[in-house]
Enzyme design. Sequence first.
Site, PDB file in Angstrom:
ATOM      1  N   HIS A 223      47.743 -56.033  74.675  1.00  0.00           N
ATOM      2  CA  HIS A 223      47.297 -57.292  74.052  1.00  0.00           C
ATOM      3  C   HIS A 223      46.238 -56.949  73.002  1.00  0.00           C
ATOM      4  CE1 HIS A 223      46.479 -61.478  73.597  1.00  0.00           C
ATOM      5  NE2 HIS A 223      45.804 -61.733  74.701  1.00  0.00           N
ATOM      6  N   HIS A 262      56.463 -57.522  69.981  1.00  0.00           N
ATOM      7  CA  HIS A 262      55.807 -58.773  70.363  1.00  0.00           C
ATOM      8  C   HIS A 262      56.689 -59.490  71.367  1.00  0.00           C
ATOM      9  CE1 HIS A 262      53.726 -62.634  70.021  1.00  0.00           C
ATOM     10  NE2 HIS A 262      52.742 -61.950  69.478  1.00  0.00           N
ATOM     11  N   ASP A 313      48.070 -56.608  65.028  1.00  0.00           N
ATOM     12  CA  ASP A 313      47.121 -55.520  65.299  1.00  0.00           C
ATOM     13  C   ASP A 313      47.373 -54.305  64.425  1.00  0.00           C
ATOM     14  OD1 ASP A 313      47.297 -56.559  68.684  1.00  0.00           O
ATOM     15  OD2 ASP A 313      45.643 -56.858  67.293  1.00  0.00           O
TER      16      ASP A 313
HETATM   17  C1  SDX Z   1      48.959 -59.208  70.693  1.00  0.00           C
HETATM   18  O1  SDX Z   1      51.286 -62.919  72.918  1.00  0.00           O
HETATM   19  C2  SDX Z   1      50.659 -62.932  71.837  1.00  0.00           C
HETATM   20  O2  SDX Z   1      50.771 -63.832  71.013  1.00  0.00           O
HETATM   21  C3  SDX Z   1      49.730 -61.756  71.625  1.00  0.00           C
HETATM   22  C4  SDX Z   1      49.073 -61.686  70.256  1.00  0.00           C
HETATM   23  C5  SDX Z   1      48.098 -62.829  70.053  1.00  0.00           C
HETATM   24  O3  SDX Z   1      47.864 -63.210  68.890  1.00  0.00           O
HETATM   25  O4  SDX Z   1      47.512 -63.282  71.072  1.00  0.00           O
HETATM   26  O5  SDX Z   1      50.047 -61.758  69.260  1.00  0.00           O
HETATM   27  C6  SDX Z   1      48.272 -60.399  70.088  1.00  0.00           C
HETATM   28  O6  SDX Z   1      48.695 -58.898  71.819  1.00  0.00           O
HETATM   29  C7  SDX Z   1      50.035 -58.487  69.906  1.00  0.00           C
HETATM   30  C8  SDX Z   1      50.728 -57.359  70.737  1.00  0.00           C
HETATM   31  C9  SDX Z   1      49.780 -56.125  70.747  1.00  0.00           C
HETATM   32  N1  SDX Z   1      50.384 -55.082  71.652  1.00  0.00           N
HETATM   33  C10 SDX Z   1      50.847 -53.917  71.184  1.00  0.00           C
HETATM   34  O7  SDX Z   1      50.962 -53.654  69.987  1.00  0.00           O
HETATM   35  C11 SDX Z   1      51.245 -52.923  72.273  1.00  0.00           C
HETATM   36  C12 SDX Z   1      52.645 -52.332  71.985  1.00  0.00           C
HETATM   37  N2  SDX Z   1      53.639 -53.416  72.150  1.00  0.00           N
HETATM   38  C13 SDX Z   1      54.442 -53.394  73.350  1.00  0.00           C
HETATM   39  O8  SDX Z   1      53.749 -53.008  74.499  1.00  0.00           O
HETATM   40  C14 SDX Z   1      55.288 -54.662  73.484  1.00  0.00           C
HETATM   41  O9  SDX Z   1      55.912 -54.851  72.270  1.00  0.00           O
HETATM   42  C15 SDX Z   1      54.656 -55.954  73.941  1.00  0.00           C
HETATM   43  C16 SDX Z   1      53.935 -55.802  75.208  1.00  0.00           C
HETATM   44  C17 SDX Z   1      53.751 -56.481  72.885  1.00  0.00           C
HETATM   45  C18 SDX Z   1      55.786 -56.968  74.141  1.00  0.00           C
HETATM   46  O10 SDX Z   1      56.656 -56.409  75.013  1.00  0.00           O
HETATM   47  P1  SDX Z   1      57.797 -57.235  75.789  1.00  0.00           P
HETATM   48  O11 SDX Z   1      58.056 -58.537  75.180  1.00  0.00           O
HETATM   49  O12 SDX Z   1      57.462 -57.227  77.256  1.00  0.00           O
HETATM   50  O13 SDX Z   1      59.053 -56.381  75.500  1.00  0.00           O
HETATM   51  P2  SDX Z   1      59.422 -55.061  76.250  1.00  0.00           P
HETATM   52  O14 SDX Z   1      58.163 -54.258  76.556  1.00  0.00           O
HETATM   53  O15 SDX Z   1      60.286 -55.434  77.403  1.00  0.00           O
HETATM   54  O16 SDX Z   1      60.221 -54.274  75.141  1.00  0.00           O
HETATM   55  C19 SDX Z   1      61.582 -54.527  74.931  1.00  0.00           C
HETATM   56  C20 SDX Z   1      62.133 -53.173  74.538  1.00  0.00           C
HETATM   57  C21 SDX Z   1      61.816 -52.088  75.568  1.00  0.00           C
HETATM   58  O17 SDX Z   1      62.819 -51.115  75.444  1.00  0.00           O
HETATM   59  P3  SDX Z   1      63.787 -50.841  76.705  1.00  0.00           P
HETATM   60  O18 SDX Z   1      62.837 -50.515  77.871  1.00  0.00           O
HETATM   61  O19 SDX Z   1      64.494 -52.195  76.926  1.00  0.00           O
HETATM   62  O20 SDX Z   1      64.638 -49.715  76.275  1.00  0.00           O
HETATM   63  O21 SDX Z   1      61.517 -52.721  73.318  1.00  0.00           O
HETATM   64  C22 SDX Z   1      60.742 -51.560  73.596  1.00  0.00           C
HETATM   65  C23 SDX Z   1      60.544 -51.474  75.092  1.00  0.00           C
HETATM   66  O22 SDX Z   1      60.400 -50.125  75.498  1.00  0.00           O
HETATM   67  N3  SDX Z   1      59.458 -51.739  72.950  1.00  0.00           N
HETATM   68  C24 SDX Z   1      58.723 -50.745  72.458  1.00  0.00           C
HETATM   69  C25 SDX Z   1      57.591 -51.352  71.914  1.00  0.00           C
HETATM   70  N4  SDX Z   1      57.662 -52.686  72.095  1.00  0.00           N
HETATM   71  C26 SDX Z   1      58.825 -52.916  72.729  1.00  0.00           C
HETATM   72  N5  SDX Z   1      58.941 -49.414  72.433  1.00  0.00           N
HETATM   73  C27 SDX Z   1      57.978 -48.668  71.847  1.00  0.00           C
HETATM   74  N6  SDX Z   1      56.841 -49.189  71.300  1.00  0.00           N
HETATM   75  C28 SDX Z   1      56.629 -50.520  71.314  1.00  0.00           C
HETATM   76  N7  SDX Z   1      55.533 -51.017  70.772  1.00  0.00           N
END
Ligand code: SDX
Length: 370
Positions: A223, A262, A313
């Site tokens: 986050h 996201h 971010d």
């Molecule tokens: C913020 O919610 C909000 O609105 C938050 C925010 C706000 O203004 O409040 O927008 C601010 O928190 C933005 C997000 C900041 N976080 C990051 O940058 C951390 C990296 N991002 C990931 O951890 C991820 O993208 C999340 C947690 C943000 C969202 O993940 P989801 O929706 O749970 O999706 P997922 O993890 O299930 O991913 C789906 C697929 C997966 O692959 P498979 O396991 O299905 O093969 O996509 C891949 C994930 O591995 N994936 C990533 C990735 N994000 C998704 N792989 C590598 N790097 C990534 N960043």
Amino acid sequence: SSTAPEIHKGLAGVVADTTAISKVNPETNSLLYRGYPVQELAAECSFEQVAWLLWHGELPSDEQLDTLQETERANRALSDDVRDLVDRTPTTAHPMDVLRTAVSLVGAQDPSAGDASPDADLAKSVRLLAQLPAVVAYDQRRRRGEDLVPPDEDLDYAENFLRMTFGEVPDPVVVDAFRVSLILYAEHSFNASTFTARVITSTMADLYSAVVGAIGALKGPLHGGANEAVMHVFDEIGSAENAEPWLERALAEKRKIMGFGHRVYKKGDSRVPTMRAALERLVEHYGRPDVLDLYTRLETAMGERKNIKPNLDYPSGPAYHLMGFDTATFTPLFVASRVTGWTAHVMEQAADNSLIRPLSEYDGPDERHL
Ligand code: SDX
């Protein structure tokens, strides 16, 4: 046996309530604060105007803005006890932990902390808006062995925040990029930290408890902590030509690439183009094309390898770095902005409350006896 209920892990896709504060639309890749597109607010408004909009639902009149500015500016000074608490918190502690601790004391010092009336909650919201920069700025300065810079009531919110941090108001290009980042970070519907604040409010606990809980949730790298983590990624990669090999290794290690992806946006984060434009102005101002080279190389590589786009971010990290903030200060900056969204949601939840308490499906041992 009855069919097992569907589990919504991470509450993904679950609509938990209505809100009138903001609309995140992944189909049109747009974000509205009380109906206004965030890009327009970033182009036209001060952060104070956006804070008022989030709290009250309308942009402030001139006299309403004057009232807000008067109250906010009168509350900017760090009290001796809060300053003393920061001084007694080791510099080995993360700035988010210092901020969370300081907010606890700011709340504990407020005799109206338990007064849940809308007027009292509004006053607490303005007080926190005013106090957070003082804590964030002082914590960074003490870690650098620099003295406290007192607030300047003649400056607007963004200018004063920068002056308390760096000792002077920087170039207007920097002030403007900072103002844009504050507006873009301010609000984003039921993200994890905002929902945390609503859960705490739903038990009828006070606004300060809700904000302390929200700071805890925002800290995590999935986050708000991602903006700091993006900078660590940039430091790991070093120069642009290392981006692809670094990414190959990181993906092979199944690492989440910070600043990408996201839960709601799947075609890209609506805020990124605006923040990227601000980053480009900073790159120009500081003469750092290398930062933009690395930014675009990694973004392109992530698009090609995983088809995952940046979130807010991603541009914010390097932008804060160019402005001169320590990397560990990045997420506290997010807190100073998002406190407006959090407190707007606290007041909305309190106004039409229902205790937030989901169900769970038990999958432990069958009933057994001693
Ligand atoms: C913020 O919610 C909000 O609105 C938050 C925010 C706000 O203004 O409040 O927008 C601010 O928190 C933005 C997000 C900041 N976080 C990051 O940058 C951390 C990296 N991002 C990931 O951890 C991820 O993208 C999340 C947690 C943000 C969202 O993940 P989801 O929706 O749970 O999706 P997922 O993890 O299930 O991913 C789906 C697929 C997966 O692959 P498979 O396991 O299905 O093969 O996509 C891949 C994930 O591995 N994936 C990533 C990735 N994000 C998704 N792989 C590598 N790097 C990534 N960043």
